[in-house]
Design an enzyme around this catalytic site. Structure first.
Site, PDB file in Angstrom:
ATOM      1  N   GLU A  41       0.888  -1.176   0.000  1.00 46.94           N
ATOM      2  CA  GLU A  41       0.000   0.000   0.000  1.00 46.94           C
ATOM      3  C   GLU A  41       0.916   1.213   0.000  1.00 46.94           C
ATOM      4  O   GLU A  41       1.537   1.525   1.022  1.00 46.94           O
ATOM      5  CB  GLU A  41      -0.870   0.017   1.269  1.00 46.94           C
ATOM      6  CG  GLU A  41      -1.737  -1.210   1.470  1.00 46.94           C
ATOM      7  CD  GLU A  41      -2.839  -1.324   0.438  1.00 46.94           C
ATOM      8  OE1 GLU A  41      -3.271  -0.300  -0.111  1.00 46.94           O
ATOM      9  OE2 GLU A  41      -3.248  -2.464   0.150  1.00 46.94           O
ATOM     10  N   GLU A  62       5.129  13.293  -4.700  1.00 49.25           N
ATOM     11  CA  GLU A  62       4.412  13.345  -3.429  1.00 49.25           C
ATOM     12  C   GLU A  62       5.203  14.218  -2.446  1.00 49.25           C
ATOM     13  O   GLU A  62       6.366  13.938  -2.174  1.00 49.25           O
ATOM     14  CB  GLU A  62       4.300  11.914  -2.893  1.00 49.25           C
ATOM     15  CG  GLU A  62       3.398  11.776  -1.712  1.00 49.25           C
ATOM     16  CD  GLU A  62       3.307  10.322  -1.229  1.00 49.25           C
ATOM     17  OE1 GLU A  62       4.314   9.588  -1.311  1.00 49.25           O
ATOM     18  OE2 GLU A  62       2.227   9.949  -0.752  1.00 49.25           O
TER      19      GLU A  62
HETATM   20  P1  TAP Z   1       8.584   4.965   4.325  1.00 48.69           P
HETATM   21  O1  TAP Z   1       9.789   5.823   4.436  1.00 48.69           O
HETATM   22  O2  TAP Z   1       8.422   4.148   3.103  1.00 48.69           O
HETATM   23  O3  TAP Z   1       8.579   4.026   5.622  1.00 48.69           O
HETATM   24  C1  TAP Z   1       7.530   3.144   5.906  1.00 48.69           C
HETATM   25  C2  TAP Z   1       8.030   2.059   6.839  1.00 48.69           C
HETATM   26  O4  TAP Z   1       9.036   1.307   6.171  1.00 48.69           O
HETATM   27  C3  TAP Z   1       8.679   2.591   8.112  1.00 48.69           C
HETATM   28  O5  TAP Z   1       8.352   1.715   9.167  1.00 48.69           O
HETATM   29  C4  TAP Z   1      10.153   2.522   7.767  1.00 48.69           C
HETATM   30  O6  TAP Z   1      10.994   2.438   8.903  1.00 48.69           O
HETATM   31  C5  TAP Z   1      10.207   1.240   6.965  1.00 48.69           C
HETATM   32  N1  TAP Z   1      11.360   1.122   6.068  1.00 48.69           N
HETATM   33  C6  TAP Z   1      12.121   2.108   5.537  1.00 48.69           C
HETATM   34  N2  TAP Z   1      13.094   1.569   4.738  1.00 48.69           N
HETATM   35  C7  TAP Z   1      12.936   0.227   4.808  1.00 48.69           C
HETATM   36  C8  TAP Z   1      13.621  -0.876   4.200  1.00 48.69           C
HETATM   37  N3  TAP Z   1      14.667  -0.702   3.376  1.00 48.69           N
HETATM   38  N4  TAP Z   1      13.192  -2.126   4.467  1.00 48.69           N
HETATM   39  C9  TAP Z   1      12.126  -2.332   5.279  1.00 48.69           C
HETATM   40  N5  TAP Z   1      11.451  -1.326   5.885  1.00 48.69           N
HETATM   41  C10 TAP Z   1      11.837  -0.064   5.638  1.00 48.69           C
HETATM   42  O7  TAP Z   1       7.244   5.815   4.474  1.00 48.69           O
HETATM   43  P2  TAP Z   1       6.889   6.904   5.571  1.00 48.69           P
HETATM   44  O8  TAP Z   1       7.715   8.117   5.296  1.00 48.69           O
HETATM   45  O9  TAP Z   1       6.923   6.287   6.911  1.00 48.69           O
HETATM   46  O10 TAP Z   1       5.337   7.183   5.230  1.00 48.69           O
HETATM   47  C11 TAP Z   1       4.924   8.011   4.214  1.00 48.69           C
HETATM   48  C12 TAP Z   1       4.631   7.211   2.945  1.00 48.69           C
HETATM   49  O11 TAP Z   1       3.653   6.206   3.202  1.00 48.69           O
HETATM   50  C13 TAP Z   1       4.037   8.077   1.858  1.00 48.69           C
HETATM   51  O12 TAP Z   1       4.627   7.737   0.626  1.00 48.69           O
HETATM   52  C14 TAP Z   1       2.558   7.702   1.875  1.00 48.69           C
HETATM   53  O13 TAP Z   1       1.894   7.939   0.663  1.00 48.69           O
HETATM   54  C15 TAP Z   1       2.638   6.255   2.202  1.00 48.69           C
HETATM   55  N6  TAP Z   1       1.359   5.762   2.764  1.00 48.69           N
HETATM   56  C16 TAP Z   1       0.567   4.950   2.008  1.00 48.69           C
HETATM   57  C17 TAP Z   1      -0.658   4.523   2.510  1.00 48.69           C
HETATM   58  C18 TAP Z   1      -1.554   3.638   1.690  1.00 48.69           C
HETATM   59  S1  TAP Z   1      -2.743   2.829   2.462  1.00 48.69           S
HETATM   60  N7  TAP Z   1      -1.403   3.512   0.407  1.00 48.69           N
HETATM   61  C19 TAP Z   1      -1.065   4.912   3.782  1.00 48.69           C
HETATM   62  C20 TAP Z   1      -0.229   5.740   4.511  1.00 48.69           C
HETATM   63  C21 TAP Z   1       0.988   6.143   4.005  1.00 48.69           C
HETATM   64  P3  TAP Z   1      11.532   3.753   9.691  1.00 48.69           P
HETATM   65  O14 TAP Z   1      10.944   4.947   9.046  1.00 48.69           O
HETATM   66  O15 TAP Z   1      11.040   3.514  11.073  1.00 48.69           O
HETATM   67  O16 TAP Z   1      13.017   3.716   9.589  1.00 48.69           O
END
Ligand code: TAP
Length: 490
Positions: free
Chosen positions: A258, A392
């Site tokens: 997602e 984004e």
């Molecule tokens: P990310 O930077 O992608 O991080 C999401 C999760 O993945 C965090 O727990 C992060 O850990 C972990 N992560 C980072 N690098 C990783 C790797 N190499 N291997 C495994 N896990 C890893 O996203 P964010 O900044 O937290 O959230 C914002 C993004 O989420 C936006 O792009 C938004 O659109 C998307 N989002 C999508 C949805 C749906 S339902 N489509 C809903 C909400 C958000 P740490 O950050 O703890 O290091």
């Protein structure tokens, strides 16, 4: 006025918070969680790596046989009891979410927490009506499809809706009889840890829900590449989603992604301008614009463009910005200092690339909120090849363009590889339906944006995700693997 923080929460936050690995208390390293509303330290939490992930997967494996052996009715009763316990703690969960993410308490109380809790009840209900065994009418055989849970499932989650997305993820998995290992974002892990504690109090067996806090680079990679994880679900950015997909591919573990979005709102000339502009302004201030599916590209018919923009600017200028726990707050801070800088850098790059600010927000410091990570809303306009129109940003900003007719609008929306959510606004419902059918996205809304309900499937396509989406009965079946049972008959 600030809400008084619950005594239970004060106690929870006062001591370092360990991982949640069955009954084990483990805390080899810790990190600080920061309150985005004022930059203060909110809590100290355990930080895990592959050793903790191994322990959590082992716990989830150990708990799986008994949990999966329960009848759907028995599991459903336990999950409803869990929902009741969450409801008892709803006010604490709402405060904790607002403290951790910075979101207005009205939003945590009105949406994040109740909608998250409802998810357990919804999937508990789905599980009691599901088809676990389906007879097959095949000549020469007595045959059926038999559906069983996978085993330990992993969830890696982002920081923008920690509690709601956690519930969307684990509720169907648990209801189907799987056990789970969760890695929340290290930026906002608190409600996930609190929920896991409530699960034990409510009588969910130890090891059914396991939570490891850690960085994506260490704990996240260890979890998504773990050979004994049977199914993976990731919610986060498209960039990290691709890595997770690759890691799961190496183990041939099914993976649900997602991901990010760059949602468009297409506004035709026959809308009620005041109402539509107010709703779209609300779409970028909701959760301070940190919403994957929200409307960040506003495509407005040229005949109403100026009047529409005037109204939106007026609404946004009057948005009350402040700390999450303040009852007057309509928009809180961004989640972290690092994220605020990312947003500001995007806006600078957009302006350098020729975008014009019709509303130039930027850094603000609301009264009594020194050191928080606040920005005021921004509206940019310009050509649709600008970086702020293509990528984004995840802040309270929208990029505005004009269109002339349906074809022009559809072409503009489908130009990007994201495919999460769009909306079409028009008094002419035939036109709205015709246009939405041509948009390439998982979710296409008419005369509204950010519309959620259980039973309404939600998921993305292309750069916005794959693997089934969330919130519908199909999501429940995603957590059951199928096997065929057949016997030849003469
Ligand atoms: P990310 O930077 O992608 O991080 C999401 C999760 O993945 C965090 O727990 C992060 O850990 C972990 N992560 C980072 N690098 C990783 C790797 N190499 N291997 C495994 N896990 C890893 O996203 P964010 O900044 O937290 O959230 C914002 C993004 O989420 C936006 O792009 C938004 O659109 C998307 N989002 C999508 C949805 C749906 S339902 N489509 C809903 C909400 C958000 P740490 O950050 O703890 O290091």
């Amino acid at each position: 006025m600030n809400s008084e923080i619950h005594a239970n929460l004060r106690e929870f936050l006062a001591r370092p918070i360990p991982h949640h690995i069955g009954d084990q208390v483990r805390m080899t390293a810790t990190a600080q969680v920061v309150n985005p509303s004022d930059g203060s330290v909110l809590a100290e939490v355990a930080m895990g790596e592959s050793a903790e992930i191994d322990l959590a997967v082992a716990c989830a494996e150990k708990a799986f046989p008994a949990w999966s052996a329960l009848s759907p009715n028995a599991r459903s009763i336990l999950l409803c009891r869990f929902a009741d316990a969450l409801e008892k703690h709803a006010s604490e969960l709402a405060q904790l979410e607002s403290l951790d993410v910075g979101k207005p308490i009205s939003a945590s109380e009105g949406f994040d927490v109740p909608f998250g809790i409802e998810c357990f009840r919804y999937f508990a209900g789905v599980s009691t009506l599901a088809r676990y065994s389906t007879p097959l009418d095949v000549t020469g055989f007595e045959a059926r499809i038999w559906r069983v849970p996978y085993g330990p499932c992993a969830f890696i989650l982002p920081w923008n809706f920690p509690l709601t997305l956690l519930c969307w993820g684990i509720a169907p998995a648990l209801a189907a009889g799987n056990t789970v290992v969760v890695k929340p974002s290290q930026v906002t892990p608190l409600t996930t840890l609190y929920l896991a504690q409530i699960a034990l109090e409510a009588g969910l067996p130890s090891g059914v829900i396991n939570v490891i806090v850690g960085s994506g680079a260490k704990a996240g990679v260890a979890l998504s590449s773990h050979p004994r994880i049977k199914r993976m679900a990731f919610t986060g950015s498209s960039l990290v989603g691709k890595t997770i997909g690759e890691l799961c591919g190496r183990n041939l573990a099914p993976c649900k992604l997602e991901l990010g979005g760059k949602g468009a709102a297409v506004v035709f000339e026959d809308v009620d301008i005041d109402s539509c502009a107010t709703q779209l302004a609300g779409a970028i201030t909701m959760n301070t614009g940190q919403v994957c599916c929200t409307a960040t590209r506003w495509m407005i018919h040229e005949n109403i463009y100026d009047r529409f923009v005037d109204k939106a600017v007026d609404v946004l200028k009057h948005t009350k910005i402040g700390p999450g726990l303040n009852r007057d707050t309509q928009m809180g801070p961004l989640v972290s200092k690092v994220h605020r800088q990312l947003v500001l850098d995007y806006l600078d790059r957009g302006k350098e690339g020729g975008a014009r600010a019709v509303l130039d927000g930027g850094v603000v410091e609301p009264p009594n909120a020194a050191n928080g990570f606040y920005v005021a809303p921004v509206l940019l306009e310009g050509t649709d090849d600008n970086v702020c129109c293509r990528e984004e940003i995840f802040g309270p900003c929208a990029y505005l363009t004009r269109f002339t007719d349906e074809d022009h609008a559809v072409l503009g929306v489908n130009k990007l590889a994201y495919g999460l959510a769009n909306s079409v606004w028009s008094a002419d419902l035939s036109r709205a339906n015709r246009v939405t059918e041509r948009l390439v996205a998982g979710n296409n809304w008419i005369n509204g944006h950010n519309l959620f309900a259980y039973g309404l499937p939600y998921g993305g396509v292309n750069l916005s995700g794959m693997g089934g989406g969330v919130n519908s009965p199909e999501t429940f079946y995603d957590y059951l693997r199928m096997q065929t049972i057949a016997r030849p008959i003469s």
